[in-house]
Design a protein around this motif. Structure first.
Motif, PDB file in Angstrom:
ATOM      1  N   VAL A   1       0.847  -1.202   0.000  1.00  0.00           N
ATOM      2  CA  VAL A   1       0.000   0.000   0.000  1.00  0.00           C
ATOM      3  C   VAL A   1       0.882   1.251   0.000  1.00  0.00           C
ATOM      4  CG1 VAL A   1      -1.887   1.204   1.157  1.00  0.00           C
ATOM      5  CG2 VAL A   1      -1.722  -1.282   1.352  1.00  0.00           C
ATOM      6  N   GLY A   2       0.658   2.128  -0.980  1.00  0.00           N
ATOM      7  CA  GLY A   2       1.358   3.408  -1.054  1.00  0.00           C
ATOM      8  C   GLY A   2       0.439   4.544  -0.630  1.00  0.00           C
ATOM      9  N   GLU A   3       0.778   5.746  -1.093  1.00  0.00           N
ATOM     10  CA  GLU A   3       0.036   6.937  -0.661  1.00  0.00           C
ATOM     11  C   GLU A   3      -1.117   7.259  -1.617  1.00  0.00           C
ATOM     12  OE1 GLU A   3       2.341  10.356   0.859  1.00  0.00           O
ATOM     13  OE2 GLU A   3       1.459  11.442  -0.811  1.00  0.00           O
ATOM     14  N   GLY A   4      -0.761   7.593  -2.837  1.00  0.00           N
ATOM     15  CA  GLY A   4      -1.777   7.959  -3.818  1.00  0.00           C
ATOM     16  C   GLY A   4      -1.134   8.091  -5.176  1.00  0.00           C
ATOM     17  N   PRO A   5      -1.954   8.065  -6.250  1.00  0.00           N
ATOM     18  CA  PRO A   5      -1.415   8.134  -7.604  1.00  0.00           C
ATOM     19  C   PRO A   5      -0.721   9.466  -7.880  1.00  0.00           C
ATOM     20  CG  PRO A   5      -3.772   7.554  -7.618  1.00  0.00           C
ATOM     21  CD  PRO A   5      -3.417   7.937  -6.219  1.00  0.00           C
ATOM     22  N   GLY A   6       0.360   9.407  -8.674  1.00  0.00           N
ATOM     23  CA  GLY A   6       0.989  10.616  -9.203  1.00  0.00           C
ATOM     24  C   GLY A   6       0.541  10.800 -10.649  1.00  0.00           C
ATOM     25  N   ALA A   7       1.287  11.646 -11.383  1.00  0.00           N
ATOM     26  CA  ALA A   7       0.868  11.983 -12.749  1.00  0.00           C
ATOM     27  C   ALA A   7       0.849  10.749 -13.667  1.00  0.00           C
ATOM     28  CB  ALA A   7       1.808  13.047 -13.310  1.00  0.00           C
ATOM     29  N   SER A   8       1.907   9.922 -13.624  1.00  0.00           N
ATOM     30  CA  SER A   8       1.957   8.754 -14.521  1.00  0.00           C
ATOM     31  C   SER A   8       0.846   7.764 -14.182  1.00  0.00           C
ATOM     32  CB  SER A   8       3.285   8.013 -14.403  1.00  0.00           C
ATOM     33  OG  SER A   8       4.354   8.884 -14.425  1.00  0.00           O
ATOM     34  N   GLU A   9       0.603   7.597 -12.885  1.00  0.00           N
ATOM     35  CA  GLU A   9      -0.433   6.659 -12.439  1.00  0.00           C
ATOM     36  C   GLU A   9      -1.819   7.140 -12.875  1.00  0.00           C
ATOM     37  OE1 GLU A   9       2.046   7.871 -10.431  1.00  0.00           O
ATOM     38  OE2 GLU A   9       3.236   6.012 -10.292  1.00  0.00           O
ATOM     39  N   ASP A  10      -2.037   8.445 -12.759  1.00  0.00           N
ATOM     40  CA  ASP A  10      -3.311   9.049 -13.165  1.00  0.00           C
ATOM     41  C   ASP A  10      -3.529   8.874 -14.678  1.00  0.00           C
ATOM     42  OD1 ASP A  10      -5.654  10.641 -12.777  1.00  0.00           O
ATOM     43  OD2 ASP A  10      -4.561  12.419 -13.472  1.00  0.00           O
TER      44      ASP A  10
ATOM     45  N   LEU B   1      -2.918   2.957 -13.352  1.00  0.00           N
ATOM     46  CA  LEU B   1      -2.229   1.870 -12.632  1.00  0.00           C
ATOM     47  C   LEU B   1      -1.332   2.467 -11.560  1.00  0.00           C
ATOM     48  CD1 LEU B   1      -1.108  -0.266 -15.708  1.00  0.00           C
ATOM     49  CD2 LEU B   1      -2.819  -0.956 -13.990  1.00  0.00           C
ATOM     50  N   PRO B   2      -1.217   1.811 -10.394  1.00  0.00           N
ATOM     51  CA  PRO B   2      -0.365   2.367  -9.340  1.00  0.00           C
ATOM     52  C   PRO B   2       1.119   2.076  -9.557  1.00  0.00           C
ATOM     53  CG  PRO B   2      -1.382   0.348  -8.561  1.00  0.00           C
ATOM     54  CD  PRO B   2      -1.919   0.595  -9.953  1.00  0.00           C
ATOM     55  N   PHE B   3       1.943   2.950  -9.057  1.00  0.00           N
ATOM     56  CA  PHE B   3       3.395   2.767  -9.054  1.00  0.00           C
ATOM     57  C   PHE B   3       3.934   2.408 -10.447  1.00  0.00           C
ATOM     58  CE2 PHE B   3       2.753   2.510  -4.442  1.00  0.00           C
ATOM     59  CZ  PHE B   3       3.809   3.293  -4.003  1.00  0.00           C
ATOM     60  N   VAL B   4       3.658   3.275 -11.413  1.00  0.00           N
ATOM     61  CA  VAL B   4       4.226   3.086 -12.754  1.00  0.00           C
ATOM     62  C   VAL B   4       5.170   4.235 -13.129  1.00  0.00           C
ATOM     63  CG1 VAL B   4       2.427   1.585 -13.708  1.00  0.00           C
ATOM     64  CG2 VAL B   4       2.114   4.067 -13.789  1.00  0.00           C
TER      65      VAL B   4
ATOM     66  N   GLN C   1       8.437   6.962 -11.499  1.00  0.00           N
ATOM     67  CA  GLN C   1       9.803   6.769 -10.970  1.00  0.00           C
ATOM     68  C   GLN C   1       9.837   5.905  -9.717  1.00  0.00           C
ATOM     69  OE1 GLN C   1      11.778  10.434 -10.063  1.00  0.00           O
ATOM     70  NE2 GLN C   1      13.002  10.302 -11.919  1.00  0.00           N
ATOM     71  N   ALA C   2       8.957   6.215  -8.758  1.00  0.00           N
ATOM     72  CA  ALA C   2       8.937   5.450  -7.505  1.00  0.00           C
ATOM     73  C   ALA C   2       8.572   3.989  -7.794  1.00  0.00           C
ATOM     74  CB  ALA C   2       7.949   6.062  -6.509  1.00  0.00           C
ATOM     75  N   GLY C   3       7.668   3.801  -8.735  1.00  0.00           N
ATOM     76  CA  GLY C   3       7.240   2.450  -9.109  1.00  0.00           C
ATOM     77  C   GLY C   3       8.361   1.651  -9.742  1.00  0.00           C
TER      78      GLY C   3
ATOM     79  N   CYS D   1      -1.616  -1.202  -4.269  1.00  0.00           N
ATOM     80  CA  CYS D   1      -2.674  -0.191  -4.285  1.00  0.00           C
ATOM     81  C   CYS D   1      -2.242   0.993  -3.417  1.00  0.00           C
ATOM     82  CB  CYS D   1      -3.996  -0.798  -3.821  1.00  0.00           C
ATOM     83  SG  CYS D   1      -3.904  -1.555  -2.195  1.00  0.00           S
ATOM     84  N   ASN D   2      -3.158   1.902  -3.177  1.00  0.00           N
ATOM     85  CA  ASN D   2      -2.824   3.137  -2.462  1.00  0.00           C
ATOM     86  C   ASN D   2      -3.911   3.496  -1.456  1.00  0.00           C
ATOM     87  OD1 ASN D   2      -0.338   4.299  -3.646  1.00  0.00           O
ATOM     88  ND2 ASN D   2      -1.511   4.286  -5.565  1.00  0.00           N
ATOM     89  N   ILE D   3      -3.567   4.387  -0.543  1.00  0.00           N
ATOM     90  CA  ILE D   3      -4.553   4.906   0.419  1.00  0.00           C
ATOM     91  C   ILE D   3      -5.682   5.632  -0.319  1.00  0.00           C
ATOM     92  CG2 ILE D   3      -4.885   6.671   2.242  1.00  0.00           C
ATOM     93  CD1 ILE D   3      -3.668   4.051   3.302  1.00  0.00           C
TER      94      ILE D   3
ATOM     95  N   PHE E   1       9.877   2.265   4.457  1.00  0.00           N
ATOM     96  CA  PHE E   1       9.984   3.525   3.732  1.00  0.00           C
ATOM     97  C   PHE E   1       9.241   3.464   2.400  1.00  0.00           C
ATOM     98  CE2 PHE E   1      14.260   4.016   6.010  1.00  0.00           C
ATOM     99  CZ  PHE E   1      13.778   4.983   6.883  1.00  0.00           C
ATOM    100  N   HIS E   2       8.827   4.636   1.943  1.00  0.00           N
ATOM    101  CA  HIS E   2       8.236   4.764   0.605  1.00  0.00           C
ATOM    102  C   HIS E   2       9.397   4.866  -0.402  1.00  0.00           C
ATOM    103  CE1 HIS E   2       6.029   6.402  -2.764  1.00  0.00           C
ATOM    104  NE2 HIS E   2       4.892   6.201  -2.118  1.00  0.00           N
ATOM    105  N   PRO E   3       9.286   4.216  -1.567  1.00  0.00           N
ATOM    106  CA  PRO E   3      10.398   4.290  -2.529  1.00  0.00           C
ATOM    107  C   PRO E   3      10.695   5.722  -2.998  1.00  0.00           C
ATOM    108  CG  PRO E   3       8.521   3.090  -3.464  1.00  0.00           C
ATOM    109  CD  PRO E   3       8.240   3.282  -2.014  1.00  0.00           C
TER     110      PRO E   3
HETATM  111  N1  URA Z   1       3.449   6.900  -5.079  1.00  0.00           N
HETATM  112  C1  URA Z   1       2.457   6.263  -4.431  1.00  0.00           C
HETATM  113  O1  URA Z   1       2.354   6.321  -3.221  1.00  0.00           O
HETATM  114  N2  URA Z   1       1.611   5.571  -5.147  1.00  0.00           N
HETATM  115  C2  URA Z   1       1.691   5.454  -6.466  1.00  0.00           C
HETATM  116  O2  URA Z   1       0.866   4.774  -7.037  1.00  0.00           O
HETATM  117  C3  URA Z   1       2.754   6.119  -7.112  1.00  0.00           C
HETATM  118  C4  URA Z   1       3.615   6.836  -6.402  1.00  0.00           C
END
Ligand code: URA
Length: 201
Positions: free
Chosen positions: A41-50, A54-57, A59-61, A81-83, A155-157
């Motif tokens: 579980v991560g935080e929330g989608p960024g620009a690429s995810e939006d 798809l989540p974490f696609v 840089q962090a992904g 997934c994300n919060i 930690f979060h990536p």
């Molecule tokens: N960071 C997050 O926490 N979630 C994502 O899906 C992408 C980056």
């Protein structure tokens, strides 16, 4: 009437429970397996995810994939997934009210997937999963049990991309997750201990 996984995804796609629904391009529900023993579980989608839904696609992904693949995890092993399922504008942290609005969907998602182990990446995931405001640096790296799930904060990536000196800590944390899952016979044992991959993925 029966309610299945595709119904859940549709419900997410139509959600208008908070303001984030007004600015999103896509609702980001998950990637990986719906029957995975591990939920990440991560935080929330960024620009690429939006963009991609798809989540974490981004840089962090890419870093997350590099480190999990380094330990031999495959997309059958995890459900990511994300919060919150919609992008907070400017990649800001989701507000408590946005996180609260999204929580019933995440709770449903957890009940569908029934993971044995849940990895919480970063402070936001930890905060809204546990209700505790502790710093992630204090609570990371230890399993605890909640509602029959084994929870493991780390930690979060994205934090590691900014602070590469903590990379080994995240790598070792993922190693602990792998060991625990092997001990519980959720995944096969690795024949050799892997080396931490270099680069950003
Ligand atoms: N960071 C997050 O926490 N979630 C994502 O899906 C992408 C980056």
């Amino acid at each position: 009437m029966a309610y299945y996984w595709p119904d859940f995804v549709e419900e997410c796609k139509h959600c208008q429970s908070c303001e984030l629904s007004k600015t999103r391009k896509n609702v980001v529900v998950f990637r990986g397996s719906v029957e995975a023993p591990l939920m990440i579980v991560g935080e929330g989608p960024g620009a690429s995810e939006d963009e991609q839904g798809l989540p974490f696609v981004g840089q962090a992904g890419r870093l997350l994939n590099l480190l999990f693949e380094g330990y031999g995890f495959t997309s059958d092993d995890y459900h990511i997934c994300n919060i919150v399922k919609c992008r907070p504008p400017e990649n800001r942290v989701p507000t408590p009210s946005e996180a609260k609005s999204c929580m019933p969907l995440l709770a449903k998602q957890v009940r569908f997937v029934k993971p044995k182990v849940i990895v919480l990446m970063g402070k936001t995931a930890y905060k809204y999963f546990t209700g505790s405001d502790e710093a992630i640096g204090k609570v990371r790296g230890q399993f605890f049990e909640k509602n029959n799930y084994l929870i493991f904060p780390t930690f979060h990536p994205a934090f590691i991309l900014r602070n590469n000196n903590h990379r080994m800590t995240l790598w070792q944390d993922i190693g602990h997750v792998r060991e625990k899952m092997e001990a519980l016979n959720l995944i096969p044992s690795l024949s050799e201990k892997p080396e931490m991959p270099e680069g950003r993925g």
